[in-house]
Motif scaffolding. Structure first.
Motif, PDB file in Angstrom:
ATOM      1  N   GLY A  28       0.800  -1.214   0.000  1.00  0.00           N
ATOM      2  CA  GLY A  28       0.000   0.000   0.000  1.00  0.00           C
ATOM      3  C   GLY A  28       0.832   1.262   0.000  1.00  0.00           C
ATOM      4  N   THR A  29       0.125   2.372  -0.049  1.00  0.00           N
ATOM      5  CA  THR A  29       0.820   3.653  -0.169  1.00  0.00           C
ATOM      6  C   THR A  29       1.462   4.093   1.149  1.00  0.00           C
ATOM      7  OG1 THR A  29      -1.303   4.701   0.193  1.00  0.00           O
ATOM      8  CG2 THR A  29      -0.625   4.462  -2.083  1.00  0.00           C
ATOM      9  N   ASP A  53      -3.758  -7.080  -3.632  1.00  0.00           N
ATOM     10  CA  ASP A  53      -4.563  -6.035  -4.265  1.00  0.00           C
ATOM     11  C   ASP A  53      -4.345  -6.049  -5.784  1.00  0.00           C
ATOM     12  OD1 ASP A  53      -2.009  -5.087  -4.164  1.00  0.00           O
ATOM     13  OD2 ASP A  53      -2.572  -3.018  -3.712  1.00  0.00           O
ATOM     14  N   PRO A  64      -0.617  -3.013  -7.955  1.00  0.00           N
ATOM     15  CA  PRO A  64      -0.408  -1.665  -7.396  1.00  0.00           C
ATOM     16  C   PRO A  64       0.689  -1.588  -6.331  1.00  0.00           C
ATOM     17  CG  PRO A  64      -2.733  -2.124  -7.604  1.00  0.00           C
ATOM     18  CD  PRO A  64      -2.020  -3.412  -7.887  1.00  0.00           C
ATOM     19  N   ASP A  67       4.147  -1.943  -7.809  1.00  0.00           N
ATOM     20  CA  ASP A  67       4.472  -0.769  -8.638  1.00  0.00           C
ATOM     21  C   ASP A  67       4.745   0.471  -7.792  1.00  0.00           C
ATOM     22  OD1 ASP A  67       4.243  -2.384 -10.793  1.00  0.00           O
ATOM     23  OD2 ASP A  67       2.274  -1.667 -11.423  1.00  0.00           O
ATOM     24  N   TRP A  83       0.335   6.773  -5.801  1.00  0.00           N
ATOM     25  CA  TRP A  83       0.362   5.646  -6.741  1.00  0.00           C
ATOM     26  C   TRP A  83       0.506   6.210  -8.157  1.00  0.00           C
ATOM     27  CZ3 TRP A  83      -3.730   6.665  -9.922  1.00  0.00           C
ATOM     28  CH2 TRP A  83      -4.829   7.334  -9.374  1.00  0.00           C
ATOM     29  N   TRP A 104     -13.025   3.348 -14.024  1.00  0.00           N
ATOM     30  CA  TRP A 104     -12.947   3.756 -12.619  1.00  0.00           C
ATOM     31  C   TRP A 104     -11.549   3.609 -12.048  1.00  0.00           C
ATOM     32  CZ3 TRP A 104     -11.553  -0.379  -9.559  1.00  0.00           C
ATOM     33  CH2 TRP A 104     -11.846  -1.660 -10.043  1.00  0.00           C
ATOM     34  N   PHE A 105     -10.716   2.754 -12.608  1.00  0.00           N
ATOM     35  CA  PHE A 105      -9.345   2.594 -12.116  1.00  0.00           C
ATOM     36  C   PHE A 105      -8.430   3.375 -13.052  1.00  0.00           C
ATOM     37  CE2 PHE A 105      -5.534   0.225 -10.733  1.00  0.00           C
ATOM     38  CZ  PHE A 105      -5.771   0.190  -9.368  1.00  0.00           C
ATOM     39  N   LYS A 106      -7.836   4.430 -12.528  1.00  0.00           N
ATOM     40  CA  LYS A 106      -7.122   5.405 -13.374  1.00  0.00           C
ATOM     41  C   LYS A 106      -5.730   4.903 -13.774  1.00  0.00           C
ATOM     42  CE  LYS A 106     -10.320   8.697 -12.763  1.00  0.00           C
ATOM     43  NZ  LYS A 106     -11.389   7.683 -12.919  1.00  0.00           N
ATOM     44  N   LEU A 107      -5.664   4.283 -14.929  1.00  0.00           N
ATOM     45  CA  LEU A 107      -4.373   3.814 -15.439  1.00  0.00           C
ATOM     46  C   LEU A 107      -3.799   4.877 -16.368  1.00  0.00           C
ATOM     47  CD1 LEU A 107      -5.278   0.093 -16.281  1.00  0.00           C
ATOM     48  CD2 LEU A 107      -4.035   0.933 -14.281  1.00  0.00           C
ATOM     49  N   ASP A 111       2.149   4.433 -16.952  1.00  0.00           N
ATOM     50  CA  ASP A 111       1.899   3.300 -16.054  1.00  0.00           C
ATOM     51  C   ASP A 111       1.477   2.075 -16.871  1.00  0.00           C
ATOM     52  OD1 ASP A 111       1.501   1.991 -13.614  1.00  0.00           O
ATOM     53  OD2 ASP A 111      -0.564   2.702 -13.398  1.00  0.00           O
ATOM     54  N   GLN A 167     -10.072  -3.504  -4.781  1.00  0.00           N
ATOM     55  CA  GLN A 167     -10.003  -2.306  -5.643  1.00  0.00           C
ATOM     56  C   GLN A 167     -11.415  -1.842  -6.024  1.00  0.00           C
ATOM     57  OE1 GLN A 167      -7.272  -0.830  -5.793  1.00  0.00           O
ATOM     58  NE2 GLN A 167      -5.619  -2.333  -5.787  1.00  0.00           N
ATOM     59  N   TRP A 170     -12.687  -0.068  -2.807  1.00  0.00           N
ATOM     60  CA  TRP A 170     -12.036   1.178  -2.407  1.00  0.00           C
ATOM     61  C   TRP A 170     -12.060   2.227  -3.523  1.00  0.00           C
ATOM     62  CZ3 TRP A 170     -11.241   4.018   1.428  1.00  0.00           C
ATOM     63  CH2 TRP A 170     -10.266   5.027   1.422  1.00  0.00           C
TER      64      TRP A 170
END
Ligand code: FO1
Length: 327
Positions: A28-29, A53, A64, A67, A83, A104-107, A111, A167, A170
């Motif tokens: 995690g972050t 995750d 994630p 990365d 991230w 919805w998942f910002k790629l 990245d 994911q 969240w």
């Protein structure tokens, strides 16, 4: 010159030559600040990362937590988000939206290259450890980064809006659904990464980053072999509290901890980790719980655990190295 296909130079016994190895268990972050601080002082550092995750999106395997460590140590992390890659663009995502695919998942576009390459190599038969090693070298990161498992596992939440991948809960649902239960899907079947076990075994000390105990560290502890190995070496393990008072330093830990009946406090975290912990670092403002934590046979240290600057990252890392790992 290291080539894309040069996986043979990666061996299991590389740690034999590193008697001062320090292992960080991370996810995690919340972990990257401490990892950065430690990496500035420790030559032989290995990061063992959560993989629960990880998610398949648009036919690509996205990892994630791996990365975040790669980008953080490679100095390309988007610090504001915690991230992704800094100054990334989102043309791919905009085009996906035009085509009616979920976005919805910002790629980000840069990245994306990581996920495309990782997925290609997975499909060619390489494992996550080999691929992460390749990326580490490409991003010129010095510490080794080891996935806790090469196999897929995922944290899933049973909620009032159905059974969700972490994911989905969240990011897509913005953490709003009511959580009924949390499980680590696959934890009984996945094989723990032997290189992670090797690193734990050979390290002089193991640092559990101030990460979410349920969604970042929890998946690794759900793996019987991993947990058993940590239990057998608790005297060399130090964790940093992700909580000050009853306030989580960052992220969604509160909701997850309440669901798992873990008190949202450093005492709750200590109790949760009590079988694997020799030392615990808490905030200097949490003096009133030292005695209670000590009853778990855990040695408590107090210092500033907030890392808002490079200086604070270095100070906490040096505190761990000087006061917790030497004695
Ligand atoms: N977190 C978000 O809150 N929103 C996102 O759109 C998002 C995209 C994303 C893309 C790549 C990546 O590596 C991480 C990303 N994250 C995003 C962060 C991720 O959800 C969490 O940091 C970790 O899963 C926590 O363990």
């Amino acid at each position: 010159m290291f080539q894309l296909w040069d996986f043979e130079s990666y061996t299991l016994c590389i740690y034999n030559r590193n008697p001062n190895l320090i292992a960080v268990i991370a996810g995690g972050t919340g972990s990257i600040k401490l990892i950065r601080g430690l990496a500035r002082s420790v030559k032989d550092l290995v990061v063992i990362s959560n993989v629960a995750d990880n998610i398949w999106l648009h036919g690509m395997y996205v990892c994630p937590d791996l990365d975040t460590v790669l980008y953080g140590l490679g100095n390309i992390l988007d610090i504001a988000n915690g991230w992704g890659i800094k100054q990334d663009s989102y043309s791919f995502l905009k085009q996906l939206a035009i085509l009616g695919a979920p976005t919805w998942f910002k790629l980000g576009d840069k990245d994306l290259a990581t996920h495309v390459l990782r997925t290609k190599l997975l499909k060619e038969g390489k494992n996550l450890t080999q691929i992460t090693e390749l990326l580490r070298r490409k991003f010129k990161v010095l510490p080794r980064i080891i996935p806790a498992s090469n196999d897929h596992m995922e944290t899933r939440l049973m909620t009032n809006r159905g059974d969700l991948h972490i994911q989905e809960f969240w990011v897509r649902e913005k953490g709003r659904p009511t959580i009924r239960s949390i499980r680590y899907s696959g934890c009984r079947n996945v094989k723990v990464n032997p290189i992670a076990i090797d690193a734990l075994q050979k390290s002089r000390a193991i640092v559990i980053a101030p990460a979410n105990p349920i969604s970042s560290i929890g998946p690794m502890l759900s793996l019987k072999e991993f947990r058993g190995k940590l239990r057998s070496m608790r005297e060399k393990i130090v964790a940093i509290s992700p909580i000050i008072g009853s306030r989580v330093i960052s992220g969604p830990a509160e909701k997850y901890m309440k669901c798992m009946n873990v008190e949202v406090s450093p005492l709750g975290v200590a109790k949760h980790y009590r079988t694997i912990l020799g030392k615990f670092i808490i905030s200097e403002s949490d003096g009133q719980i030292v005695e209670k934590i000590s009853k778990f046979n855990i040695c408590v240290h107090r210092t500033n655990i907030i890392m808002k600057s490079r200086k604070e990252e270095n100070s906490l890392a040096n505190y761990i190295l000087t006061y917790c790992l030497q004695h």
